[in-house]
Design a protein around this motif. Structure first.
Motif, PDB file in Angstrom:
ATOM      1  N   MET A  83      41.318  42.558  38.509  1.00 52.74           N
ATOM      2  CA  MET A  83      39.523  42.897  38.145  1.00 52.74           C
ATOM      3  C   MET A  83      39.325  42.102  36.628  1.00 52.74           C
ATOM      4  O   MET A  83      37.971  41.637  36.826  1.00 52.74           O
ATOM      5  CB  MET A  83      39.478  43.931  38.163  1.00 52.74           C
ATOM      6  CG  MET A  83      39.013  44.619  40.111  1.00 52.74           C
ATOM      7  SD  MET A  83      37.918  43.311  41.024  1.00 52.74           S
ATOM      8  CE  MET A  83      38.883  42.219  42.147  1.00 52.74           C
TER       9      MET A  83
ATOM     10  N   SER B 254      40.001  39.433  35.218  1.00 52.54           N
ATOM     11  CA  SER B 254      40.245  38.003  35.035  1.00 52.54           C
ATOM     12  C   SER B 254      38.476  38.313  35.234  1.00 52.54           C
ATOM     13  O   SER B 254      37.469  36.379  34.952  1.00 52.54           O
ATOM     14  CB  SER B 254      41.092  37.310  35.574  1.00 52.54           C
ATOM     15  OG  SER B 254      40.344  37.791  37.346  1.00 52.54           O
ATOM     16  N   ILE B 255      38.091  38.780  36.273  1.00 55.00           N
ATOM     17  CA  ILE B 255      36.819  38.891  36.714  1.00 55.00           C
ATOM     18  C   ILE B 255      35.345  39.308  36.097  1.00 55.00           C
ATOM     19  O   ILE B 255      34.613  38.628  35.319  1.00 55.00           O
ATOM     20  CB  ILE B 255      36.399  38.881  38.464  1.00 55.00           C
ATOM     21  CG1 ILE B 255      37.166  37.902  38.866  1.00 55.00           C
ATOM     22  CG2 ILE B 255      35.237  38.783  38.527  1.00 55.00           C
ATOM     23  CD1 ILE B 255      37.969  37.918  40.575  1.00 55.00           C
ATOM     24  N   LEU B 256      35.900  40.837  35.499  1.00 57.67           N
ATOM     25  CA  LEU B 256      34.902  41.797  35.484  1.00 57.67           C
ATOM     26  C   LEU B 256      34.907  42.074  34.114  1.00 57.67           C
ATOM     27  O   LEU B 256      36.514  42.827  33.350  1.00 57.67           O
ATOM     28  CB  LEU B 256      34.643  43.175  36.224  1.00 57.67           C
ATOM     29  CG  LEU B 256      33.837  42.199  36.998  1.00 57.67           C
ATOM     30  CD1 LEU B 256      34.259  43.973  38.909  1.00 57.67           C
ATOM     31  CD2 LEU B 256      32.663  42.107  37.883  1.00 57.67           C
ATOM     32  N   PRO B 257      34.066  42.552  32.942  1.00 55.68           N
ATOM     33  CA  PRO B 257      34.684  42.614  31.597  1.00 55.68           C
ATOM     34  C   PRO B 257      34.676  44.376  31.622  1.00 55.68           C
ATOM     35  O   PRO B 257      34.723  44.631  32.941  1.00 55.68           O
ATOM     36  CB  PRO B 257      33.454  42.472  31.549  1.00 55.68           C
ATOM     37  CG  PRO B 257      32.186  42.882  31.844  1.00 55.68           C
ATOM     38  CD  PRO B 257      33.114  42.076  33.500  1.00 55.68           C
TER      39      PRO B 257
ATOM     40  N   ALA C  66      32.815  46.430  32.488  1.00 47.97           N
ATOM     41  CA  ALA C  66      31.388  46.616  33.812  1.00 47.97           C
ATOM     42  C   ALA C  66      32.238  47.691  34.886  1.00 47.97           C
ATOM     43  O   ALA C  66      32.218  48.202  35.586  1.00 47.97           O
ATOM     44  CB  ALA C  66      31.900  45.702  34.145  1.00 47.97           C
TER      45      ALA C  66
END
Lengths: 126, 645
Positions: free
Chosen positions: B405, B407-410, B413
């Motif tokens: 995850m 690479s997608i969400l900071p 978050a």
């Protein structure tokens, strides 16, 4: 052990031909790319959220490109993975406090989800 | 499934059987059939010239030699065409009888070359080719044309090895009439190794099985013995010291405990995936897992079970994509005593189907996934499976979820969504915020550290635009001073005069409010000290360009706000009873929009009326604005006086 993954039942009325899908999908994707773009440059989002939205837009563009190169159904998983990542990135909308932005992203999210669900129902008409 | 079937013909037993099978399949699949014969007239021509010196002496005179050459040319060209025609006619007649569409092709050239070119340039779904041609002898295993075509094409190819009559071959299996020495009546065996080619082969086998009423089964072979052989080989050459470093005992134990059992599980999971694929087509697939050298075990199985057709991927799971034919496939092609379908198509089963058979989730990982919002849980699950599969994970842990995850969400978050624990998140809140780098390609923004590569679009470091606060501060002094404005959330932002002037290029009303919001947003994200003209043009330049020629109803055009003063004075814009020079419009637009601008506009037009002119120039505009200022100043003074009383 596997987490449950209950899939909604399909409805035969929702099946769509490749031709119809290709008439519909590119316009929707382009619209949603524009919508995400407007949110990226809108106030009330921080740098982290901006970057997640940039990813959502980028993945959607990649999906758009894949779609242009596809000959017909079924769409390959590497292609659909772009759409999934874009949707997943949009789940950041729960962290945004600005109501207007959330409404826009909810709308984009729903549109992309409905497209993802349709992908399994595309058929190639003779 | 097979809409266009291609059959190379040479009148051999194998090619005739190929034609019969093609016809049988075309009846089931409504396929179009293409028969082709290639002949090499040029080769005959050259050979004849090479043999001319052996002709009797009466032919070896100029005139006679030329005559013989012409006769030979005609005979060869016509003869080969006639022969081709005859070969093709057999299949053509059969197709006419069966009322099947048939196209005949006759080609001159090196046989395998023209066949390869034709296959690669056409849209055939299936090639049915004889394993041997007319030149076969008792010890022939596979003909050169067949092998060369297979190596050079990427279309599914069914190689005919069994030349017994088609009605015998297609006899329904399971009725006790299987002719074991030939495989007649036998079923279809698919070799599954987890490669996309093998899964596509399974789908083809299922379709073929339904078409010719044959049962389909799948086998997989894993090799747990290779490591032992290697260890034994290494033991003999390693020094004592190296042996201690290598820890053979532990290595062997590891293989016994983990790797061998693990390999069996992996290949068994491929078979289970195959079973699920078959289930979707209402086929109950028999599966068999074997251990040993792959091609050897398959050959043994085929010799014992005598299938009618063996289906294998052109390349295996460990092959490079540029490989023509995999080693197991090559051996089976030569050794298997039955028809063989080489699958070149690729099919990747749904990620979740593969994961269900080959992955497990820890309880903690499952709990983490369940914290994801309902709408995205399924998508997150698939994304995690895909990420894990690409990296060879078979157990999904919390760490795998976090990494997939990331690479997608900071991090913030993920923390908020419960995907990562507080303690593993690194607090980056106190980083210096003096520099921001924006990727020109996708818009990704990085703070303080210049990225080597964009994490989103993989753009290079040179693709990042550096936003330097000091440079912006230096620039602001050149842009006519700074004005401070308060945003909707009470934050003070600094605007240079030129920036504010540039913003006037955006039509007033909704569009300008939106542009202003975007500019403010941009300066806040990048932590810039002031809004400059350059920034306004960067954020809203497109909008200014797009709308500069548009005219809002009831308002003046915004165009021509730039240019030389005389040019601005020459350009005239119509508005109601008056015409305005562009310079006058630009001046008016610098007055704050709304009430103040409307009042000022009225004063300016009154000045025009007083002068009895219908053209508002910059001079008249300035006069009207000056009057407005006086009126405003007077109003404020009176107001202050009233308040003080």
């Amino acid at each position: 052990m596997q987490p449950s993954n209950s899939k909604p039942q399909w409805n035969e009325l929702e099946f769509v031909s490749w031709k119809e899908f290709m008439q519909m999908a590119p316009s929707i994707i382009q619209l949603e790319i524009s919508r995400i773009g407007s949110v990226i440059n809108a106030p009330a989002t921080n740098l982290d959220i901006r970057n997640v939205l940039v990813r959502a837009r980028f993945e959607l563009r990649e999906f758009q490109e894949c779609l242009q190169l596809a000959d017909g159904p079924p769409l390959g998983d590497p292609c659909v993975a772009h759409l999934r990542t874009s949707i997943l990135s949009l789940s950041i909308r729960n962290q945004i406090r600005d109501k207007e932005t959330t409404i826009t992203l909810d709308y984009v999210f729903d549109r992309l989800i409905s497209m993802l669900e349709r992908i399994d129902l595309i058929f190639q008409a003779d | 499934m097979f809409k266009k079937i291609y059959v190379p013909l040479d009148n051999s037993d194998h090619s005739s059987t190929s034609a019969e099978l093609a016809i049988a399949l075309a009846k089931s699949f409504d396929s179009e059939l293409v028969g082709c014969h290639a002949y090499a007239a040029r080769m005959h021509d050259i050979r004849f010239r090479q043999m001319e010196f052996t002709l009797p002496s009466e032919y070896q005179v100029e005139e006679e030699m030329e005559k013989q050459r012409n006769i030979h040319d005609t005979l060869i060209t016509m003869g080969l065409e006639l022969i081709s025609d005859s070969y093709l006619k057999v299949m053509k007649d059969r197709c006419e009888t069966e009322k099947l569409p048939f196209e005949e092709k006759m080609m001159d050239g090196r046989n395998f070359k023209v066949l390869v070119d034709d296959i690669n340039d056409s849209d055939y779904d299936l090639v049915i080719i004889g394993a041997l041609g007319l030149g076969a002898v008792r010890d022939s295993v596979i003909g050169s044309v067949c092998e060369r075509v297979i190596r050079r094409t990427k279309t599914d190819t069914l190689v005919i090895k069994n030349i017994s009559p088609m009605e015998d071959q297609l006899r329904v299996n399971g009725n006790g009439e299987v002719k074991h020495e030939l495989g007649n009546g036998g079923n279809i065996v698919v070799c599954v190794d987890g490669s996309p080619e093998s899964f596509a082969g399974l789908r083809s086998a299922i379709s073929l099985g339904k078409a010719v009423n044959k049962e389909v089964e799948a086998i997989a072979v894993y090799d747990p013995y290779l490591h032992y052989t290697m260890f034994n080989s290494i033991v003999g050459v390693l020094t004592e010291k190296a042996s201690k470093v290598f820890k053979f005992k532990e290595q062997e134990q590891l293989h016994e405990d983990v790797i061998d059992t693990g390999l069996a599980k992996i290949y068994h999971s491929h078979l289970e995936v195959a079973r699920k694929i078959a289930k979707e087509d209402d086929v109950d697939l028999k599966i068999t897992l074997l251990d040993g050298k792959a091609f050897e075990k398959i050959i043994q199985y085929v010799r014992r079970e005598r299938p009618w057709l063996l289906v294998i991927g052109r390349i295996g799971v460990h092959s490079d994509e540029e490989m023509d034919v995999g080693s197991n496939t090559e051996n089976l092609l030569r050794l298997a005593p039955c028809n063989i379908l080489l699958s070149s198509k690729r099919f990747v089963p749904a990620i979740d189907v593969q994961a269900e058979e080959s992955m497990t989730w820890t309880e903690e990982a499952t709990a983490v996934l369940n914290t994801a919002p309902d709408g995205v849980r399924g998508i997150a699950r698939t994304t995690i499976h895909r990420w894990a599969m690409e990296r060879g994970h078979s157990v999904i842990t919390r760490k795998v979820i976090e990494n997939s995850m990331a690479s997608i969400l900071p991090e913030k978050a993920m923390r908020a969504m419960g995907i990562i624990a507080e303690e593993v998140a690194i607090d980056k809140g106190n980083l210096l915020e003096s520099l921001t780098y924006i990727c020109r390609e996708c818009g990704y923004a990085a703070r303080d550290v210049e990225p080597v590569v964009c994490p989103i679009c993989n753009g290079p470091a040179e693709g990042f635009q550096k936003i330097d606060k000091q440079a912006i501060e230096n620039l602001t002094s050149l842009e006519g001073g700074i004005e401070e404005e308060t945003t909707f959330d009470n934050l003070k932002l600094k605007w240079t005069s030129e920036a504010k002037q540039a913003l006037l290029g955006v039509p007033s009303g909704y569009q300008r409010r939106r542009a202003r919001a975007q500019i403010e947003k941009s300066v806040r994200v990048r932590k810039l000290p002031a809004i400059t003209r350059e920034l306004v043009l960067e954020v809203s330049g497109d909008l200014i360009e797009e709308t500069k020629n548009l005219e809002e109803r009831g308002r003046l055009k915004e165009e021509s706000v730039s240019g030389t003063e005389s040019a601005l004075e020459q350009h005239v814009i119509e508005d109601g009873d008056f015409r305005w020079t562009a310079a006058a419009v630009a001046r008016l637009n610098r007055v704050p929009e709304g009430f103040m601008r409307d009042q000022t506009k009225e004063r300016i037009t009154n000045c025009g009326k007083e002068r009895s002119v219908d053209l508002i120039t910059l001079e008249i505009a300035e006069e009207g604005i000056a009057e407005s200022r006086e009126v405003m100043a007077e109003a404020i003074r009176k107001n202050n006086e009233e308040e003080s009383r």
